[in-house]
Scaffold this motif. Structure first.
Motif, PDB file in Angstrom:
ATOM      1  N   ALA A 173     -71.223   0.914 -50.189  1.00  0.00           N
ATOM      2  CA  ALA A 173     -70.923   1.877 -49.125  1.00  0.00           C
ATOM      3  C   ALA A 173     -70.327   3.152 -49.716  1.00  0.00           C
ATOM      4  N   LYS A 174     -69.432   2.989 -50.668  1.00  0.00           N
ATOM      5  CA  LYS A 174     -68.819   4.153 -51.312  1.00  0.00           C
ATOM      6  C   LYS A 174     -69.881   5.026 -51.971  1.00  0.00           C
ATOM      7  N   ALA A 175     -70.833   4.386 -52.665  1.00  0.00           N
ATOM      8  CA  ALA A 175     -71.895   5.136 -53.329  1.00  0.00           C
ATOM      9  C   ALA A 175     -72.765   5.880 -52.327  1.00  0.00           C
ATOM     10  N   ALA A 176     -72.854   5.332 -51.105  1.00  0.00           N
ATOM     11  CA  ALA A 176     -73.638   5.967 -50.043  1.00  0.00           C
ATOM     12  C   ALA A 176     -72.838   7.019 -49.284  1.00  0.00           C
ATOM     13  N   GLY A 177     -71.597   7.238 -49.702  1.00  0.00           N
ATOM     14  CA  GLY A 177     -70.768   8.251 -49.057  1.00  0.00           C
ATOM     15  C   GLY A 177     -70.044   7.766 -47.821  1.00  0.00           C
ATOM     16  N   VAL A 178     -69.921   6.449 -47.677  1.00  0.00           N
ATOM     17  CA  VAL A 178     -69.219   5.873 -46.520  1.00  0.00           C
ATOM     18  C   VAL A 178     -67.939   5.210 -47.017  1.00  0.00           C
ATOM     19  N   PRO A 179     -66.782   5.822 -46.813  1.00  0.00           N
ATOM     20  CA  PRO A 179     -65.520   5.261 -47.311  1.00  0.00           C
ATOM     21  C   PRO A 179     -65.067   4.072 -46.471  1.00  0.00           C
ATOM     22  N   SER A 180     -64.412   3.129 -47.130  1.00  0.00           N
ATOM     23  CA  SER A 180     -63.918   1.922 -46.453  1.00  0.00           C
ATOM     24  C   SER A 180     -62.396   1.906 -46.435  1.00  0.00           C
ATOM     25  N   PHE A 181     -61.868   1.404 -45.326  1.00  0.00           N
ATOM     26  CA  PHE A 181     -60.425   1.314 -45.105  1.00  0.00           C
ATOM     27  C   PHE A 181     -60.140  -0.123 -44.688  1.00  0.00           C
ATOM     28  N   LEU A 182     -59.494  -0.879 -45.574  1.00  0.00           N
ATOM     29  CA  LEU A 182     -59.310  -2.306 -45.353  1.00  0.00           C
ATOM     30  C   LEU A 182     -57.977  -2.600 -44.686  1.00  0.00           C
TER      31      LEU A 182
ATOM     32  N   ASP B 142     -55.479  -6.139 -43.370  1.00  0.00           N
ATOM     33  CA  ASP B 142     -55.178  -7.577 -43.344  1.00  0.00           C
ATOM     34  C   ASP B 142     -55.455  -8.287 -44.660  1.00  0.00           C
ATOM     35  N   ARG B 143     -56.682  -8.227 -45.151  1.00  0.00           N
ATOM     36  CA  ARG B 143     -57.046  -8.917 -46.390  1.00  0.00           C
ATOM     37  C   ARG B 143     -57.446  -7.877 -47.428  1.00  0.00           C
ATOM     38  N   GLU B 144     -56.891  -8.017 -48.609  1.00  0.00           N
ATOM     39  CA  GLU B 144     -57.159  -7.038 -49.650  1.00  0.00           C
ATOM     40  C   GLU B 144     -58.303  -7.482 -50.556  1.00  0.00           C
ATOM     41  N   LEU B 145     -58.820  -6.537 -51.324  1.00  0.00           N
ATOM     42  CA  LEU B 145     -59.776  -6.838 -52.376  1.00  0.00           C
ATOM     43  C   LEU B 145     -59.022  -7.211 -53.651  1.00  0.00           C
ATOM     44  N   ASN B 146     -59.740  -7.798 -54.600  1.00  0.00           N
ATOM     45  CA  ASN B 146     -59.075  -8.145 -55.857  1.00  0.00           C
ATOM     46  C   ASN B 146     -59.245  -7.054 -56.914  1.00  0.00           C
ATOM     47  N   VAL B 147     -59.707  -5.875 -56.468  1.00  0.00           N
ATOM     48  CA  VAL B 147     -59.785  -4.713 -57.353  1.00  0.00           C
ATOM     49  C   VAL B 147     -59.283  -3.489 -56.592  1.00  0.00           C
ATOM     50  N   ARG B 148     -58.957  -2.458 -57.337  1.00  0.00           N
ATOM     51  CA  ARG B 148     -58.581  -1.183 -56.735  1.00  0.00           C
ATOM     52  C   ARG B 148     -59.612  -0.122 -57.090  1.00  0.00           C
ATOM     53  N   GLY B 149     -59.581   0.983 -56.330  1.00  0.00           N
ATOM     54  CA  GLY B 149     -60.461   2.086 -56.626  1.00  0.00           C
ATOM     55  C   GLY B 149     -61.809   2.019 -55.948  1.00  0.00           C
ATOM     56  N   VAL B 150     -62.050   0.992 -55.140  1.00  0.00           N
ATOM     57  CA  VAL B 150     -63.317   0.856 -54.417  1.00  0.00           C
ATOM     58  C   VAL B 150     -63.127   1.283 -52.965  1.00  0.00           C
ATOM     59  N   ALA B 151     -62.097   0.758 -52.312  1.00  0.00           N
ATOM     60  CA  ALA B 151     -61.729   1.192 -50.966  1.00  0.00           C
ATOM     61  C   ALA B 151     -60.792   2.388 -51.053  1.00  0.00           C
ATOM     62  N   ILE B 152     -60.739   3.163 -49.978  1.00  0.00           N
ATOM     63  CA  ILE B 152     -59.806   4.295 -49.927  1.00  0.00           C
ATOM     64  C   ILE B 152     -58.398   3.799 -49.610  1.00  0.00           C
ATOM     65  N   SER B 153     -58.290   2.895 -48.621  1.00  0.00           N
ATOM     66  CA  SER B 153     -56.994   2.326 -48.241  1.00  0.00           C
ATOM     67  C   SER B 153     -57.117   0.810 -48.148  1.00  0.00           C
ATOM     68  N   GLN B 154     -56.049   0.129 -48.533  1.00  0.00           N
ATOM     69  CA  GLN B 154     -55.917  -1.306 -48.293  1.00  0.00           C
ATOM     70  C   GLN B 154     -54.541  -1.507 -47.652  1.00  0.00           C
ATOM     71  N   ILE B 155     -54.550  -1.670 -46.334  1.00  0.00           N
ATOM     72  CA  ILE B 155     -53.307  -1.773 -45.562  1.00  0.00           C
ATOM     73  C   ILE B 155     -53.120  -3.230 -45.183  1.00  0.00           C
ATOM     74  N   VAL B 156     -52.155  -3.871 -45.786  1.00  0.00           N
ATOM     75  CA  VAL B 156     -51.976  -5.306 -45.570  1.00  0.00           C
ATOM     76  C   VAL B 156     -50.514  -5.622 -45.282  1.00  0.00           C
ATOM     77  N   SER B 157     -50.319  -6.706 -44.592  1.00  0.00           N
ATOM     78  CA  SER B 157     -48.957  -7.177 -44.377  1.00  0.00           C
ATOM     79  C   SER B 157     -48.342  -7.572 -45.708  1.00  0.00           C
ATOM     80  N   ASN B 158     -47.030  -7.423 -45.795  1.00  0.00           N
ATOM     81  CA  ASN B 158     -46.314  -7.888 -46.977  1.00  0.00           C
ATOM     82  C   ASN B 158     -46.170  -9.399 -46.846  1.00  0.00           C
ATOM     83  N   ASN B 159     -47.263 -10.084 -47.177  1.00  0.00           N
ATOM     84  CA  ASN B 159     -47.339 -11.519 -46.935  1.00  0.00           C
ATOM     85  C   ASN B 159     -46.277 -12.307 -47.695  1.00  0.00           C
ATOM     86  N   TYR B 160     -45.952 -11.865 -48.892  1.00  0.00           N
ATOM     87  CA  TYR B 160     -44.941 -12.573 -49.675  1.00  0.00           C
ATOM     88  C   TYR B 160     -43.573 -12.451 -49.015  1.00  0.00           C
ATOM     89  N   GLN B 161     -43.234 -11.218 -48.606  1.00  0.00           N
ATOM     90  CA  GLN B 161     -41.961 -10.997 -47.903  1.00  0.00           C
ATOM     91  C   GLN B 161     -41.923 -11.789 -46.588  1.00  0.00           C
TER      92      GLN B 161
END
Length: 314
Positions: free
Chosen positions: A105-114, A116-135
């Motif tokens: 999607a990023k390569a096609a010019g469509v940004p992603s905003f995640l 609840d659940r994060e990816l295991n890499v950075r730099g692919v999505a624009i935002s990863q907004i998740v609960s502080n599950n550990y806290q």
């Protein structure tokens, strides 16, 4: 035969899409909102909050449900690209399995905003907004320890093993629980975030360990399943703590059932994601780091009445 949750997801999607018709095709383009099945009220709340915020900002929401199936999710991301979506709001179907589709999607010019659940890499999505599950898991575990009076045998119901949140929450629980030598873990099983599975797993754990005094659960859906099994067995003395902040668990807390839960404010996070998508589309920046943690809130009888649809009222 189509699985029940798929049917429910389709019906839920139809209901949510119907709510978009008055703004369809008007305004600033499409935002694709891709979520897990709506039969889980947590995911429905996210979808509704995302949809409503997108409409308020002048976008047309495209509501899609991936049923926690990474292949189906990949097809839906392709659909979003083909439909010319300006952005994607996504609660993903796997930390690793989602990366390729989001990168596409990023390569096609469509940004992603995640959310609840994060990816295991950075730099692919624009935002990863998740609960502080550990806290959140730690404050839930502290409430559990207090209710257990720091001792006794307990069981744990864990979420879907492929979900990063399941691991983080369990680690957060044990960062607290393992400090108390008189608390004894006698059973630990995954119920895959499912109420039905939690009911069955609780039945079997109780049969094997009738001395169980407490159950700590990775989400509220499993907590409700565990509580139903305990009630059926006449064991309402067992302490149950959940995680999510659902209205069902709120009612149980207020009626003296489940002892506590941990609110992860998913509706607020969903609105944040849409706001950041809008900012990025307008200015090229969200003004925020990619990874954003939102602290959780302990819900107990004294504040449960303020909880509504995964938000706290003032």
């Amino acid at each position: 035969m189509i699985e029940r949750r798929t049917v429910l997801g389709m019906l839920g999607a139809a209901t949510l899409v119907a709510g978009c018709s008055s703004r369809a095709g008007v305004g600033r383009g499409i935002i694709a909102i891709i979520m897990p099945p709506y039969d889980n009220p947590f995911f429905r709340a996210q979808a509704e909050a995302s949809r409503d915020r997108a409409k308020a900002l002048g976008y047309e929401p495209l509501m899609l449900v991936h049923d926690d199936d990474a292949s189906k999710q990949s097809e839906m991301i392709d659909t979003a690209i083909a439909r010319g979506a300006k952005a994607i709001i996504l609660d993903n179907a796997g930390a690793a399995a989602t990366v390729a589709a989001v990168r596409r999607a990023k390569a096609a010019g469509v940004p992603s905003f995640l959310i609840d659940r994060e990816l295991n890499v950075r730099g692919v999505a624009i935002s990863q907004i998740v609960s502080n599950n550990y806290q959140g898991a730690q404050i839930g575990a502290e409430a559990f320890v207090a209710a257990m009076a720091e001792k006794g045998p307990y069981a744990e119901l864990v979420g879907r093993e492929a979900d990063t949140n399941a691991t983080i929450r369990s680690e957060g629980f044990h960062a607290i629980l393992d400090q108390y030598p008189d608390l004894k873990s006698v059973a630990r099983q995954s119920a895959n975030w499912s109420q039905t599975e939690a009911y069955a797993k609780m039945e079997s754990m109780l049969q094997a360990n009738p001395q169980i005094k407490g159950v700590i659960c990775g989400n509220d859906t499993m907590a409700m399943g565990a509580w139903a099994a305990l009630k059926a067995a006449g064991r309402t003395d067992v302490i149950v703590v959940g995680f999510d902040g659902s209205d069902d668990v709120k009612q149980s807390i207020l009626s003296g059932g489940i002892r506590a839960t941990v609110l992860q404010p998913c509706s607020r996070q969903a609105r944040m994601a849409v706001d950041q998508a809008d900012a990025y589309l307008r200015t090229g920046s969200t003004g925020q780091p990619e990874k954003q943690l939102v602290d959780c809130v302990l819900i107990v009888p004294s504040n449960a009445a303020k909880l509504s649809n995964f938000d706290m009222r003032a």
